[in-house]
Design an enzyme around this catalytic site. Structure first.
Site, mmCIF file in Angstrom:
data_model
loop_
_atom_site.group_PDB
_atom_site.id
_atom_site.type_symbol
_atom_site.label_atom_id
_atom_site.label_comp_id
_atom_site.label_asym_id
_atom_site.label_seq_id
_atom_site.Cartn_x
_atom_site.Cartn_y
_atom_site.Cartn_z
ATOM 1 N N ASP A 109 29.133 33.832 16.039
ATOM 2 C CA ASP A 109 29.879 34.880 15.350
ATOM 3 C C ASP A 109 31.318 34.404 15.167
ATOM 4 O O ASP A 109 31.719 33.400 15.741
ATOM 5 C CB ASP A 109 29.840 36.195 16.140
ATOM 6 C CG ASP A 109 30.046 35.961 17.622
ATOM 7 O OD1 ASP A 109 30.841 35.054 17.983
ATOM 8 O OD2 ASP A 109 29.429 36.672 18.433
ATOM 9 N N ASP A 132 35.245 35.457 15.430
ATOM 10 C CA ASP A 132 36.243 36.407 15.927
ATOM 11 C C ASP A 132 37.605 36.042 15.373
ATOM 12 O O ASP A 132 37.931 34.870 15.214
ATOM 13 C CB ASP A 132 36.297 36.376 17.460
ATOM 14 C CG ASP A 132 34.994 36.873 18.080
ATOM 15 O OD1 ASP A 132 34.327 37.722 17.445
ATOM 16 O OD2 ASP A 132 34.647 36.402 19.166
ATOM 17 N N ASP A 156 39.602 32.769 28.603
ATOM 18 C CA ASP A 156 39.110 32.172 29.842
ATOM 19 C C ASP A 156 39.292 30.662 29.916
ATOM 20 O O ASP A 156 40.023 30.148 30.760
ATOM 21 C CB ASP A 156 37.661 32.595 30.126
ATOM 22 C CG ASP A 156 36.745 32.578 28.910
ATOM 23 O OD1 ASP A 156 37.143 32.019 27.864
ATOM 24 O OD2 ASP A 156 35.628 33.099 29.005
#
Ligand code: ATP
Ligand code: MG
Length: 453
Positions: free
Chosen positions: A69, A71, A148
C-alpha cells in the site's frame, strides 16, 4: 549483520542534516507508484503543502518489490486534507488520519507528528513508557522519530522526486539491516509490537537485525503479553499470511516470540511429542505460502486448526482417560483450548467456528463409510477438512490410508469409479481396512520418510 559497536554508540540518532538522494541517485520511478497515490501527492503539492510517500512503499520500491500500500505524510492538517478531497474520510482516535478512497484502493494520509517524552503540552501520554495518545502535529524531522526502523523512515518528496533520509535508512537498506531508530529498549517499551515487526520485516526482506535491535528482544518480549488481543490478531495475519509464513514462524520461535502469541502451542512444541506438531504447523504454513504466491484465497481458520490441533488432541486424550467419550472429548477440548487462545489473540468467532468444524470433521473423515461419505461431502467445510487430513498424514499423524482413500475417491469420476471404491469399502468391516483405531493413539504416529535433498 552483527555490529561490534557498544550499545550507546549503536543507537541511531537523527543526523544534523538529512542526506538527500536526488532523483538521479536512486531508483524510484513514478511508474511504479499507484496512480491514486500520485494524484493525492500532486494535489497536496499544488495546494502548497509538503507531500511525501513514506514507510513501506518507499522501502519496497527501493528494493524493487511491489508495495502493499502507499502511505503519504504531509504538513497539511487532517481537516485541510479533507477539504482537498471529496472522497476523503477522517478516521482514528489515537491518530487522526485521512483516508482517501479510489475504488477499492485507500491512500492513507497522515499529518507529520511529533513524539516527545511527555514534557510538552499535549505530547504523547505514556503509561510505563507505552504510548497511549499521540496526536501532536510536528515537522518532517519530528515525524522521523515516531517511525520504527530506519528503512521505514525514508521520505520520497513529490516536489523534486528526491528521497529524504535522516537516519541512514538508505545505507541500512543497502546493507540489509533492520535498525530501530533511537534506543531499542525505549522504542520496544513504547510499543512492544515493534519486536514482532522487526522479525516480520527481517524475514520478508531477508535482512538481519542489527545487534542492539536484536539484543533487547529477550529482555522485553514479555511486554507483548500486555498487547490488546485484537491488535495481536491483526499482527498474526501479517506474520503468517504475508507469503513467508513458515520462515516467519521459525524466526519467531528462534527469538522466543512465538510463546507470546501461542503459549499452549509453544509449550507443546517443546514437549516430547512436539516434532509432530512442528511438522503439521510447517506443512500448513508451507501450503499457505504457496496459496499466497498463487493468489488463492486463504483463511486464518485453517492455520489456527493446525497451530492448535495437537494441543487439542492432548487435551482430549486427558478427558478420555477420565471417562469422557471420544466424541464429546474433542468438542470439550476444542472449547477449552480456543477460549484460552482467544484470551491472547482475539480470533473472531466466524473463524474459530470454522476451525472447530475442521476438527470435528476429522473423526468423520477418518472413518469413511458408504453412509457417512455423502454427508461429509455436503458439509461446507469438507474441502478444508480434507486438506487438513492430508496435511496431518504428511506430518506423520496415523491417517495416511484415510487420506489416500479420500484423495482417490475425489479423483475418481462420479459414478462407476466411485462406486467401485465404495464397494471395496463395503466388503471390509469398519476399522479392518485401515487398521487405524479411532483413538488416534500417539505412539502410532510415524515419521514421514526423509526426503532426499
Ligand atoms: P507493510 O505495509 O509492507 O507491512 P509498512 O512498513 O508499510 O509495511 P505499515 O504497518 O503499513 O508498515 O506502516 C507504515 C509505516 O508507519 C511504517 O513503515 C512505519 O514507518 C510506521 N509504523 C507503523 N507501525 C509502527 C509502529 N508500531 N511503530 C512505529 N512506526 C510504525
Ligand atoms: Mg504499509
Amino acid at each position: 549483520m552483527i555490529e561490534p559497536a557498544n550499545h550507546a554508540d549503536n543507537v541511531v540518532q537523527l543526523r544534523p542534516q538529512p542526506r538527500i538522494y536526488a532523483r538521479s541517485e536512486h531508483t524510484i520511478s513514478r511508474k511504479y507508484v499507484s496512480e491514486s497515490a500520485l494524484k493525492v501527492l500532486y494535489r497536496l503539492d499544488k495546494a502548497g503543502f509538503q507531500a511525501y510517500l513514506v514507510g513501506g512503499s518507499v522501502r519496497d520500491l527501493l528494493l524493487g518489490r511491489e508495495p502493499k500500500d502507499f502511505d503519504i505524510a504531509t504538513n497539511a492538517l487532517p481537516e485541510q486534507v479533507r477539504e482537498l478531497f471529496r472522497n476523503c474520510r477522517l478516521i482514528g482516535r489515537r491518530f487522526r488520519l485521512a483516508h482517501v478512497q479510489f475504488g477499492r484502493e485507500i491512500i492513507e494520509v497522515a499529518t507529520f507528528r511529533a513524539q516527545h517524552d511527555g514534557d510538552t503540552e499535549g505530547a504523547a501520554m505514556t503509561d510505563q513508557g507505552r504510548i497511549l495518545r499521540d496526536n501532536v502535529y510536528g515537522t518532517l524531522e519530528e515525524d522521523v522519530w515516531r517511525r520504527d526502523f530506519t528503512v521505514n523512515a525514508l521520505y520520497y518528496n513529490i516536489a523534486d522526486f528526491s528521497i529524504v533520509d535522516h537516519v541512514g535508512g538508505v545505507e541500512d537498506l543497502r546493507a540489509g539491516r533492520m535498525r530501530l531508530i533511537g534506543d531499542p529498549d525505549k522504542r520496544y517499551r513504547e510499543d512492544p509490537v515493534r519486536m514482532l515487526r522487526a522479525v516480520r520485516f527481517a524475514t520478508k526482506l531477508g535482512f538481519l537485525l542489527d545487534q542492539a535491535t536484536l539484543a533487547a528482544i529477550p529482555r522485553l518480549r514479555h511486554l507483548l503479553e500486555d498487547i490488546a488481543p485484537a491488535r495481536l490478531f491483526d499482527e498474526m495475519l501479517k506474520l503468517f499470511q504475508g507469503g513467508v509464513g513458515l520462515q516467519t514462524f521459525e524466526a519467531l520461535r528462534h527469538h522466543g516470540l512465538f510463546h507470546c502469541l501461542f503459549p499452549l502451542t509453544d509449550e507443546h512444541l517443546d514437549g516430547g511429542e512436539g516434532e509432530f506438531a512442528q511438522r503439521l504447523i510447517a506443512a500448513a504454513l508451507r501450503s499457505t505460502d504457496a496459496r499466497v504466491a498463487d493468489n488463492k484465497p486463504i483463511t486464518p481458520a485453517f492455520l489456527l486448526a493446525a497451530l492448535l490441533w495437537h494441543v487439542v488432541e492432548e487435551e482430549a486424550e486427558k478427558l478420555v482417560a477420565n471417562g469422557v467419550t471420544a466424541h464429546d472429548a474433542l468438542g470439550f477440548a476444542a472449547d477449552t483450548v480456543i477460549s484460552k487462545q482467544i484470551a491472547r489473540i482475539a480470533m473472531p468467532r466466524r473463524f474459530s467456528n470454522v476451525t472447530r468444524e475442521i476438527w470435528a470433521l476429522q473423526s468423520k473423515l477418518e472413518k469413511p463409510t458408504p453412509k457417512r461419505i455423502p454427508r461429509a461431502l455436503e458439509h461446507p467445510r469438507f474441502r478444508a477438512a480434507y486438506d487438513f487430513l492430508v496435511l496431518r498424514a504428511e506430518a506423520g499423524d496415523p491417517v495416511q490410508e484415510e487420506a489416500t482413500f479420500w484423495t482417490e475417491f475425489l479423483a475418481a469420476e462420479e459414478g462407476d469409479a466411485r462406486e467401485t471404491l465404495l464397494q471395496n469399502l463395503r466388503s471390509q468391516p469398519e476399522g479392518a481396512r485401515t487398521g487405524v483405531s479411532a483413538k488416534r493413539r500417539r505412539r502410532r504416529r510415524r515419521r514421514p520418510p526423509a526426503v532426499a535433498e
